[in-house]
Design a protein around this motif. Structure first.
Motif, short mmCIF file in Angstrom:
data_model
loop_
_atom_site.label_atom_id
_atom_site.label_comp_id
_atom_site.label_asym_id
_atom_site.label_seq_id
_atom_site.Cartn_x
_atom_site.Cartn_y
_atom_site.Cartn_z
N ALA A 187 -24.02 -19.25 -5.44
CA ALA A 187 -23.86 -19.60 -6.86
C ALA A 187 -25.22 -19.74 -7.53
CB ALA A 187 -23.05 -20.89 -6.99
N ILE A 188 -26.20 -20.31 -6.82
CA ILE A 188 -27.56 -20.42 -7.36
C ILE A 188 -28.13 -19.02 -7.62
CG2 ILE A 188 -29.94 -21.05 -6.78
CD1 ILE A 188 -28.78 -23.51 -5.32
N ASN A 189 -27.93 -18.11 -6.65
CA ASN A 189 -28.39 -16.74 -6.83
C ASN A 189 -27.75 -16.10 -8.06
OD1 ASN A 189 -29.87 -16.99 -4.47
ND2 ASN A 189 -28.31 -15.99 -3.19
N VAL A 190 -26.46 -16.36 -8.25
CA VAL A 190 -25.75 -15.80 -9.41
C VAL A 190 -26.32 -16.36 -10.70
CG1 VAL A 190 -23.52 -15.80 -10.61
CG2 VAL A 190 -23.63 -15.29 -8.16
N MET A 191 -26.52 -17.68 -10.76
CA MET A 191 -27.08 -18.28 -11.97
C MET A 191 -28.47 -17.73 -12.27
SD MET A 191 -25.83 -22.29 -11.92
CE MET A 191 -25.79 -22.62 -10.17
N LYS A 192 -29.26 -17.58 -11.22
CA LYS A 192 -30.62 -17.06 -11.40
C LYS A 192 -30.60 -15.66 -11.99
CE LYS A 192 -34.79 -15.96 -8.70
NZ LYS A 192 -35.43 -16.04 -7.36
N GLY A 193 -29.73 -14.79 -11.43
CA GLY A 193 -29.64 -13.42 -11.92
C GLY A 193 -29.09 -13.34 -13.34
N ALA A 194 -28.02 -14.09 -13.61
CA ALA A 194 -27.39 -14.04 -14.93
C ALA A 194 -28.35 -14.55 -16.00
CB ALA A 194 -26.11 -14.86 -14.93
N GLU A 195 -29.10 -15.60 -15.68
CA GLU A 195 -30.06 -16.13 -16.64
C GLU A 195 -31.21 -15.17 -16.90
OE1 GLU A 195 -30.40 -19.50 -18.29
OE2 GLU A 195 -28.26 -19.07 -18.13
N ALA A 196 -31.54 -14.35 -15.89
CA ALA A 196 -32.64 -13.40 -16.05
C ALA A 196 -32.29 -12.27 -16.99
CB ALA A 196 -33.04 -12.84 -14.68
N ILE A 197 -31.01 -11.86 -17.03
CA ILE A 197 -30.63 -10.70 -17.83
C ILE A 197 -29.86 -11.07 -19.09
CG2 ILE A 197 -30.59 -9.16 -15.84
CD1 ILE A 197 -27.54 -9.52 -15.73
N SER A 198 -29.36 -12.32 -19.14
CA SER A 198 -28.54 -12.71 -20.29
C SER A 198 -28.42 -14.23 -20.31
CB SER A 198 -27.15 -12.05 -20.19
OG SER A 198 -26.29 -12.46 -21.22
N GLU A 199 -27.21 -14.72 -20.24
CA GLU A 199 -26.94 -16.15 -20.18
C GLU A 199 -25.78 -16.39 -19.23
OE1 GLU A 199 -25.20 -19.65 -23.11
OE2 GLU A 199 -26.34 -17.99 -24.01
N TYR A 200 -25.97 -17.33 -18.29
CA TYR A 200 -24.94 -17.59 -17.29
C TYR A 200 -23.71 -18.25 -17.92
CZ TYR A 200 -22.47 -19.91 -13.47
OH TYR A 200 -21.50 -20.36 -12.62
N THR A 201 -22.54 -17.80 -17.52
CA THR A 201 -21.28 -18.43 -17.95
C THR A 201 -20.46 -18.76 -16.72
OG1 THR A 201 -20.16 -16.28 -18.16
CG2 THR A 201 -21.23 -17.15 -20.13
N SER A 202 -19.88 -19.94 -16.70
CA SER A 202 -19.03 -20.36 -15.58
C SER A 202 -17.57 -20.17 -15.97
CB SER A 202 -19.29 -21.82 -15.23
OG SER A 202 -19.01 -22.65 -16.33
N LEU A 203 -16.69 -20.44 -15.01
CA LEU A 203 -15.26 -20.40 -15.33
C LEU A 203 -14.92 -21.51 -16.32
CD1 LEU A 203 -13.34 -19.86 -11.96
CD2 LEU A 203 -13.68 -18.22 -13.80
N PRO A 204 -14.11 -21.25 -17.33
CA PRO A 204 -13.62 -22.33 -18.18
C PRO A 204 -12.91 -23.38 -17.33
CG PRO A 204 -13.07 -20.20 -19.12
CD PRO A 204 -13.61 -19.93 -17.74
N ARG A 205 -13.00 -24.64 -17.73
CA ARG A 205 -12.43 -25.73 -16.94
C ARG A 205 -10.96 -25.49 -16.59
NH1 ARG A 205 -16.94 -27.39 -15.48
NH2 ARG A 205 -17.62 -29.55 -15.64
N GLN A 206 -10.17 -25.02 -17.56
CA GLN A 206 -8.75 -24.82 -17.29
C GLN A 206 -8.54 -23.74 -16.24
OE1 GLN A 206 -5.99 -26.72 -18.72
NE2 GLN A 206 -5.24 -25.79 -16.85
#
Length: 696
Positions: free
Chosen positions: A389-408
């Motif tokens: 998940a850290i790797n995913v956040m790092k990559g998403a932030e590098a190319i755009s903006e990280y988004t997680s699953l909506p709480r629901q």
């Protein structure tokens, strides 16, 4: 990516598409960057003879429910009639009823001895390709979890990769994949928003290469963009201390964290100070990104809605347990309230009851990450998933903006009725599940038998001995029998306080604490009083009495940090109660051990730490005691030969029984297995019945 395909190995499997599927799956599952333990699934479609009609029919072999790609075998595959699976669209009545379709998968099974089909079965079945891979690669999910992931996918792959928006896995998502392919003929794969990647090929090799090429292209794209928007994770906020300091801090706080996390059920911990973890925990963006949680449902199921970030410094003094507990208690209480609010706001009328509200992932900025779960493997895997998940956040932030699953959406995954049904089908926890045992002298004899009994009953064990060679052999035996997640080892002399501390440190780093301490290490010297030396006397008292005291003392310190109680069992001897010739040093030391046990039981009851004694007699099998002069000394004292000793000891008992190490292990388990939780200060004789050794 690591291209592991071996043409020679594949040639041996030529003509067996299922064997090639398993080979490909094992290669993909061996790399945690591609998919975690238990994550992803693969399939192949073959023509086989229908056992009922004898006609050719298309059969899909796909990873079954609960399997793991890296260790997949044929027994872990489900085999289904493709035409029957696809015909289920005739009875499908919409997404509100898609969970009902899972039971219908059973009507499509071709091989009745195969694994139960998973929820992802239709995702493979509705696509026409012979070989299909569904993985959760960090690089691909980074794009899938980016705010404008769809646009990036289109531009990066020039329209050769399709896109399907986030949707919970199931029958309807399978139909969405088929629709995407129909609308985009000729594509090489499909990106699932926030989720993962589907790729395929006409052969196992083509699918493997296609999968790795797409992931490689994704990874290269991320690599090219790191730093373009600014420093990774917003730059460095703090610097970690040296590794030895990180380990020291982790050892100091892990039992406290374990205690907080074990209010619902006793947990096993895992610690890592992996560089990727430290880059994240030490960053300016930690406070913004950590509360968002993960995106991929496989990550989320293992790591919970979000981690708990500790508001303590890497160089804080953690020696005052009471003070650190008072500092951490509000954070844990706030986390539990947050989780309860999440549950209440998202629950459905038929949702299962709220589960444990404690965190799974705990981040200590500057020091590392702790994960807690019902057993070591689950805790370790949760750690691996959060690193993904850290790797995913790092990559998403590098190319755009990280988004997680909506709480629901996250709740709908975590409290999915199908997931709850899977949890309910899991085997009942063993009696010692979630407990950690340190058994002294456990590389052989009675100690090893106790450690094995505890491991068989679900405990994690710390194997230790003062004999490095013996310990190495025990390590090989436990690794072969139990695997790496059940035990750890430590070289320990019970007369050496530093060695004892290091053994407990090994226990804490491996499992986050200790619950069961068994003082089993010992030696025997049998001599007439005139031959007994001061050196003999000191050695007996140092090992048996001082050793029992020091090991108990260090174990109690950890148990008090956890504040969840515990057990101490002292392996003493019938000689603590029975007077015999040529036994002044050993017998009196054993009597001291017995009374020390009573004293500890009286003192530690307020901490809910129980202290009990097992008194064996004449346990000869696999014992170092009997390899030395002790056997000869006892034989001489009783006027028999060494070879006659086992029979002599058995004949003098009321039951005429030879006592084995396993008998002592069973007695120890009887004391800690759950039926005698209100018993302390007791003596359990396991000697075949020696009337003179009766306590009362």
């Amino acid at each position: 990516m690591s291209y592991l395909w071996d043409d020679a190995k594949a040639a041996e499997l030529a003509g067996d598409e299922v064997a090639l599927l398993i080979y490909r799956s094992n290669l993909l599952g061996a790399d945690l960057r591609l998919t975690n333990y238990g994550g992803g699934n693969t399939s192949c479609k073959v023509i086989a003879k229908d056992p009922l009609t004898g006609t050719d029919t298309e059969v899909m072999w796909v990873k079954g429910s609960g399997g793991d790609l890296g260790t997949l075998k044929k027994s872990g595959l489900a085999a289904l009639y493709v035409d029957r699976l696809r015909s289920l669209t005739n009875v499908y009545s919409g997404i509100a009823h898609e969970d009902e379709m899972v039971e219908l998968f059973n009507h499509c099974i071709f091989d009745l001895s195969s694994k139960a089909p998973s929820i992802d079965t239709p995702l493979h079945g509705f696509l026409p390709f012979k070989h299909i891979d569904h993985l959760h690669p960090d690089a691909a999910i980074a794009i899938a979890a980016a705010k404008d992931g769809k646009k990036i996918t289109q531009e990066l792959f020039n329209g050769t990769i399709g896109w399907v928006e986030w949707q919970r896995p199931g029958f309807d998502l399978g139909l969405k994949l088929k629709q995407c392919l129909d609308e985009n003929p000729g594509i090489r794969g499909i990106m699932l928003g926030s989720h993962g990647l589907f790729t395929w090929g006409d052969t196992a090799y083509e699918s493997y290469i296609n999968t790795l090429e797409i992931i490689e292209q994704s990874a290269e794209y991320l690599e090219q963009n790191y730093g373009k928007k600014g420093p990774v994770f917003g730059g460095v906020k703090l610097t970690s201390p040296a590794e030895d300091i990180r380990k020291k801090q982790a050892i100091a706080i892990a039992p406290v964290l374990r205690g907080f996390c074990s209010g619902h059920v006793r947990m096993i911990g895992h610690f890592t100070d992996d560089a990727r973890v430290l880059e994240f925990t030490n960053s300016n963006d930690l406070d913004r990104l950590a509360p968002l949680g993960t995106s991929c449902p496989d990550h989320f199921l293992r790591t919970k809605i979000s981690p708990l970030v500790l508001a303590i410094k890497a160089d804080d003094d953690l020696s005052d347990t009471k003070a650190i507990k008072e500092k951490l208690a509000p954070a844990f209480e706030a986390y539990r309230k947050m989780y309860a609010a999440y549950y209440e706001s998202c629950k459905h009328p038929n949702s299962p009851a709220m589960r444990d509200a404690n965190p799974v992932v705990i981040l200590y900025p500057g020091i590392g990450m702790f994960t807690f779960a019902k057993d070591k493997q689950t805790a370790r895997v949760a750690s691996e998933f959060y690193i993904n998940a850290i790797n995913v956040m790092k990559g998403a932030e590098a190319i755009s903006e990280y988004t997680s699953l909506p709480r629901q959406e996250a709740f709908n995954i975590e409290y999915w009725l199908l997931e709850e049904a899977k949890l309910q089908r899991m085997p009942k926890p063993k009696s010692l599940s979630g407990r950690i045992a340190l058994v002294t002298g456990s590389a052989g004899g009675i100690g090893k038998a106790i450690a094995k009994k505890f491991a068989n009953e679900g405990a994690c064990v710390v194997i230790n001995d003062n004999d490095a060679t013996r310990l190495a052999h025990a390590n090989e035996e436990f690794l072969s029998q139990y695997g790496k997640d059940v035990y750890t080892t430590a070289l320990m002399d019970v007369t050496d306080k530093e060695a004892i501390n290091k053994a407990y440190e090994a226990a804490v780093l491996a499992f986050a604490g200790v619950d069961l301490v068994v003082n089993c290490a010992g030696l025997s010297i049998s001599k007439p009083i005139e031959e007994h030396t001061e050196k003999d006397w000191d050695l007996l008292y140092d090992v048996l009495v001082k050793g029992q005291f020091l090991v108990t003392q260090a174990g109690v310190e950890i148990m008090r940090k956890q504040d969840t109680g515990g057990d101490v069992i002292n392996i003493v001897s019938k000689n603590a109660l029975v007077s015999g010739p040529n036994n002044a040093g050993y017998g009196s030391a054993k009597a001291a051990q017995l009374h020390l046990s009573r004293l500890n039981a009286a003192e530690l009851g307020k901490d809910n730490i129980r202290v009990n004694v097992v008194n064996p007699d004449a346990v000869i099998s696999d014992s170092k005691i009997w390899a030395g002069d002790w056997a000869a000394g006892r034989a001489k004292a009783y006027g028999v030969t060494v070879e006659e000793l086992p029979a002599y000891y058995a004949k003098r008992t009321l039951l005429n029984e030879i006592i084995l190490p396993e008998d002592i292990a069973n007695a120890c388990f009887a004391l800690v297995g759950g039926l005698l939780n209100k018993s302390t200060g007791n003596v359990l004789n396991v000697d075949g019945g020696v009337a003179m050794a009766f306590v009362r």
